[in-house]
Design a protein around this motif. Sequence first.
Motif, PDB file in Angstrom:
ATOM      1  N   ALA B  37       0.820  -1.209   0.000  1.00 32.35           N
ATOM      2  CA  ALA B  37       0.000   0.000   0.000  1.00 32.35           C
ATOM      3  C   ALA B  37       0.859   1.266   0.000  1.00 32.35           C
ATOM      4  O   ALA B  37       0.502   2.256  -0.614  1.00 32.35           O
ATOM      5  CB  ALA B  37      -0.939  -0.004   1.203  1.00 32.35           C
ATOM      6  N   PRO B  40       5.646   3.145  -3.778  1.00 33.26           N
ATOM      7  CA  PRO B  40       5.282   3.374  -5.190  1.00 33.26           C
ATOM      8  C   PRO B  40       5.463   2.087  -6.011  1.00 33.26           C
ATOM      9  O   PRO B  40       6.277   1.239  -5.654  1.00 33.26           O
ATOM     10  CB  PRO B  40       6.278   4.443  -5.650  1.00 33.26           C
ATOM     11  CG  PRO B  40       6.800   5.073  -4.412  1.00 33.26           C
ATOM     12  CD  PRO B  40       6.703   4.062  -3.328  1.00 33.26           C
ATOM     13  N   PHE B  41       4.705   1.963  -7.094  1.00 32.30           N
ATOM     14  CA  PHE B  41       4.804   0.765  -7.928  1.00 32.30           C
ATOM     15  C   PHE B  41       6.195   0.686  -8.571  1.00 32.30           C
ATOM     16  O   PHE B  41       6.832   1.725  -8.786  1.00 32.30           O
ATOM     17  CB  PHE B  41       3.726   0.782  -9.017  1.00 32.30           C
ATOM     18  CG  PHE B  41       2.318   0.761  -8.466  1.00 32.30           C
ATOM     19  CD1 PHE B  41       2.030   0.112  -7.270  1.00 32.30           C
ATOM     20  CD2 PHE B  41       1.275   1.382  -9.144  1.00 32.30           C
ATOM     21  CE1 PHE B  41       0.733   0.082  -6.752  1.00 32.30           C
ATOM     22  CE2 PHE B  41      -0.023   1.365  -8.640  1.00 32.30           C
ATOM     23  CZ  PHE B  41      -0.293   0.717  -7.442  1.00 32.30           C
ATOM     24  N   ILE B  43       7.470   0.608 -11.504  1.00 35.83           N
ATOM     25  CA  ILE B  43       7.900   1.441 -12.622  1.00 35.83           C
ATOM     26  C   ILE B  43       8.444   2.797 -12.164  1.00 35.83           C
ATOM     27  O   ILE B  43       9.190   3.442 -12.882  1.00 35.83           O
ATOM     28  CB  ILE B  43       6.797   1.730 -13.679  1.00 35.83           C
ATOM     29  CG1 ILE B  43       5.512   2.261 -13.044  1.00 35.83           C
ATOM     30  CG2 ILE B  43       6.533   0.573 -14.574  1.00 35.83           C
ATOM     31  CD1 ILE B  43       4.722   3.109 -14.060  1.00 35.83           C
ATOM     32  N   ILE B  44       8.038   3.232 -10.959  1.00 35.10           N
ATOM     33  CA  ILE B  44       8.393   4.575 -10.530  1.00 35.10           C
ATOM     34  C   ILE B  44       9.230   4.570  -9.243  1.00 35.10           C
ATOM     35  O   ILE B  44       9.914   5.543  -8.929  1.00 35.10           O
ATOM     36  CB  ILE B  44       7.076   5.405 -10.366  1.00 35.10           C
ATOM     37  CG1 ILE B  44       7.299   6.874 -10.699  1.00 35.10           C
ATOM     38  CG2 ILE B  44       6.489   5.243  -9.006  1.00 35.10           C
ATOM     39  CD1 ILE B  44       6.006   7.647 -10.756  1.00 35.10           C
ATOM     40  N   GLU B 122       6.054  -6.022 -12.810  1.00 35.89           N
ATOM     41  CA  GLU B 122       5.290  -4.802 -13.039  1.00 35.89           C
ATOM     42  C   GLU B 122       4.584  -4.368 -11.748  1.00 35.89           C
ATOM     43  O   GLU B 122       4.415  -3.184 -11.475  1.00 35.89           O
ATOM     44  CB  GLU B 122       4.265  -5.046 -14.145  1.00 35.89           C
ATOM     45  CG  GLU B 122       3.470  -3.821 -14.514  1.00 35.89           C
ATOM     46  CD  GLU B 122       2.441  -4.161 -15.577  1.00 35.89           C
ATOM     47  OE1 GLU B 122       2.853  -4.399 -16.726  1.00 35.89           O
ATOM     48  OE2 GLU B 122       1.243  -4.191 -15.260  1.00 35.89           O
ATOM     49  N   ALA B 157      -2.208  -2.875  -1.167  1.00 33.72           N
ATOM     50  CA  ALA B 157      -2.898  -1.726  -1.748  1.00 33.72           C
ATOM     51  C   ALA B 157      -4.284  -2.210  -2.171  1.00 33.72           C
ATOM     52  O   ALA B 157      -4.408  -2.971  -3.130  1.00 33.72           O
ATOM     53  CB  ALA B 157      -2.124  -1.207  -2.949  1.00 33.72           C
ATOM     54  N   LEU B 165      -5.269  -2.785  -6.072  1.00 39.35           N
ATOM     55  CA  LEU B 165      -4.755  -1.759  -6.976  1.00 39.35           C
ATOM     56  C   LEU B 165      -3.461  -2.236  -7.641  1.00 39.35           C
ATOM     57  O   LEU B 165      -2.559  -2.735  -6.967  1.00 39.35           O
ATOM     58  CB  LEU B 165      -4.507  -0.468  -6.198  1.00 39.35           C
ATOM     59  CG  LEU B 165      -5.731   0.045  -5.429  1.00 39.35           C
ATOM     60  CD1 LEU B 165      -5.387   1.303  -4.639  1.00 39.35           C
ATOM     61  CD2 LEU B 165      -6.909   0.304  -6.361  1.00 39.35           C
ATOM     62  N   THR B 166      -3.421  -2.106  -8.958  1.00 40.92           N
ATOM     63  CA  THR B 166      -2.268  -2.589  -9.711  1.00 40.92           C
ATOM     64  C   THR B 166      -1.705  -1.466 -10.574  1.00 40.92           C
ATOM     65  O   THR B 166      -2.387  -0.482 -10.847  1.00 40.92           O
ATOM     66  CB  THR B 166      -2.673  -3.739 -10.647  1.00 40.92           C
ATOM     67  OG1 THR B 166      -3.775  -3.297 -11.444  1.00 40.92           O
ATOM     68  CG2 THR B 166      -3.080  -4.972  -9.862  1.00 40.92           C
ATOM     69  N   SER B 167      -0.482  -1.644 -11.013  1.00 42.59           N
ATOM     70  CA  SER B 167       0.165  -0.616 -11.815  1.00 42.59           C
ATOM     71  C   SER B 167      -0.578  -0.401 -13.127  1.00 42.59           C
ATOM     72  O   SER B 167      -0.784   0.717 -13.565  1.00 42.59           O
ATOM     73  CB  SER B 167       1.614  -1.028 -12.073  1.00 42.59           C
ATOM     74  OG  SER B 167       2.270  -0.037 -12.805  1.00 42.59           O
ATOM     75  N   CYS B 168      -1.006  -1.481 -13.760  1.00 44.46           N
ATOM     76  CA  CYS B 168      -1.708  -1.367 -15.030  1.00 44.46           C
ATOM     77  C   CYS B 168      -3.215  -1.510 -14.808  1.00 44.46           C
ATOM     78  O   CYS B 168      -3.646  -2.433 -14.128  1.00 44.46           O
ATOM     79  CB  CYS B 168      -1.213  -2.456 -15.989  1.00 44.46           C
ATOM     80  SG  CYS B 168      -1.884  -2.285 -17.642  1.00 44.46           S
ATOM     81  N   PRO B 169      -4.013  -0.577 -15.376  1.00 44.18           N
ATOM     82  CA  PRO B 169      -5.465  -0.660 -15.150  1.00 44.18           C
ATOM     83  C   PRO B 169      -6.100  -1.940 -15.703  1.00 44.18           C
ATOM     84  O   PRO B 169      -7.236  -2.254 -15.360  1.00 44.18           O
ATOM     85  CB  PRO B 169      -6.016   0.580 -15.861  1.00 44.18           C
ATOM     86  CG  PRO B 169      -4.913   1.181 -16.627  1.00 44.18           C
ATOM     87  CD  PRO B 169      -3.623   0.616 -16.135  1.00 44.18           C
TER      88      PRO B 169
END
Lengths: 182, 355
Positions: B37, B40-41, B43-44, B122, B157, B165-169
């Motif tokens: 939670a 940050p994911f 990728i970032i 990811e 998260a 909640l995931t990085s990609c929608p």
Amino acid sequence: MECQECHQRPATVHFTQVINGNKTEVHLCEPCAQEKGYMMDQYGGDFSIGNLLSGLFNFESSPLTSGHSTTFTPNSGLKCEKCGMTYDEFKRTGKFGCAHCYQTFDAQIDPILRRVHSGNTRHNGKIPERMGGNLHIQRELERYRGELQDLIQREEFEKAAKIRDKIRSLENELNRKKDGEE
Amino acid sequence: MSLQQFINEAVSPWMKEDGPDSDIVLSSRIRLARNFAHVPFPIIASEDQLGKILEFFSQEFEHQAFGDYQRFELVQISDLKPIEKRVLVEKHLISPNLAENTDTGAALISQNEQVSVMINEEDHIRIQLYYPGLQLERALDKASEFDNWLEEKIDYAFDEKRGYLTSCPTNVGTGMRASVMMHLPALVLTQQMNQVIPAINQLGLVVRGIYGEGSEALGNIFQISNQITLGKSEQDIVEDLKSVVQQLIERERNARQMIMNQSGIKLEDKIFRSYGVLAHSRVIESKEASRCLSDVRLGIDLGLIQNVSKTILNELMVLTQPGFLQQYAKKALSPEERDVRRAELIRERLKLEKE
């Protein structure tokens, strides 16, 4: 096979588009494909899922909504305070930067989710055991309330009374927990 | 020691067991995407933040056991040689994407290789759980129990409205991708796949080749999975997938019967020619090898070929991949050298069967 645009040169570019299961095929020669914008390398050639997705997000500038966007652009400049991801960047990469992005961009993402998930925007599955907290009770309450309506309509009042008692005890439990939290 | 097992054995221990409808369904898989939670994911996130996640897994879960899954091993990508990475990808224990994260990527793998948790892909966490044959519900139950076990120590998260909640929608909501690997030679032979694939797409399911997105259907093996992760419960998603898979099984069985009735001797000829190629060739490309392996496996399922074990398709499909061949040869091989090695390996493997 001849090009379906100019009907002169042979078709060498074959493009299959599947939208919600409806398949359309396009067969063109290279010059016509260039002209129509079907050639990939024109766009840098990167055909990743992220790019496909960000293609979906560009609906805002489509003719349907352009009337609004010319006078009022609420989304540019929107930025997640937790991770710094901007809405423009999200649109470009198709990826969120952190869990908080979902709240930051909440007003923008419904149409995207609808497209990706066949019209759905709300979660209807598992709730985490530990973190889910009161959600488990709330889900159960919803289920019992639906059941109660059914029983009343079918005039099975004895069973309905039992369900009503269950609802009351769950409501009490929920209230107790909420009091405890405050 | 365990890393050696993951790399040396082409067939994961769980694959050796027989599952329901295993003449057509090779395996069932549940994948759950989860994130921390408050980080940050990937990728970032900074290398430091992801390094902490890795450290957390190493402290909390390495060498732990959960139910049937004995002793989890934490394999760090940074410790692997290029060939070893390739081998783990070919065994589906890690994804190509994870193999590229040489700084902070890792996988927590159970001894029987049935569970593999990819770390810092990811998403922070990707749980993968496999069962032989068609056992989606069982896999879902197990994956969910395992998920609860991780959640005891991790704040996921999660959002009431959007779910996990995931990085990609495309993964948000349940975070679940349920998939089955199917061997469908008769549907391909009777050219029914061209009609079947669009119909399946229409139901919100995706058909892919054996090595995932964009890969070819080598050896007539297809992967079928759900596309939608939001708005439906895990049970409903699995139920929908299962009903489609069962229809495909029935169609495949009918098609096999039909070919046998209409052109039995021709089919038998095709199967035994392929068997001959595998048993005697000196140079073989992976495409030809997988085509022949598919034929031989069909021959076994139809009872035409005896004394060859059913797992030969699963085993040799993995064993004849470039990574494995090189691991076997203990050195890097050029594509031409691989084709020679591949032929050699298949010949040896078939000889083993006869004894």
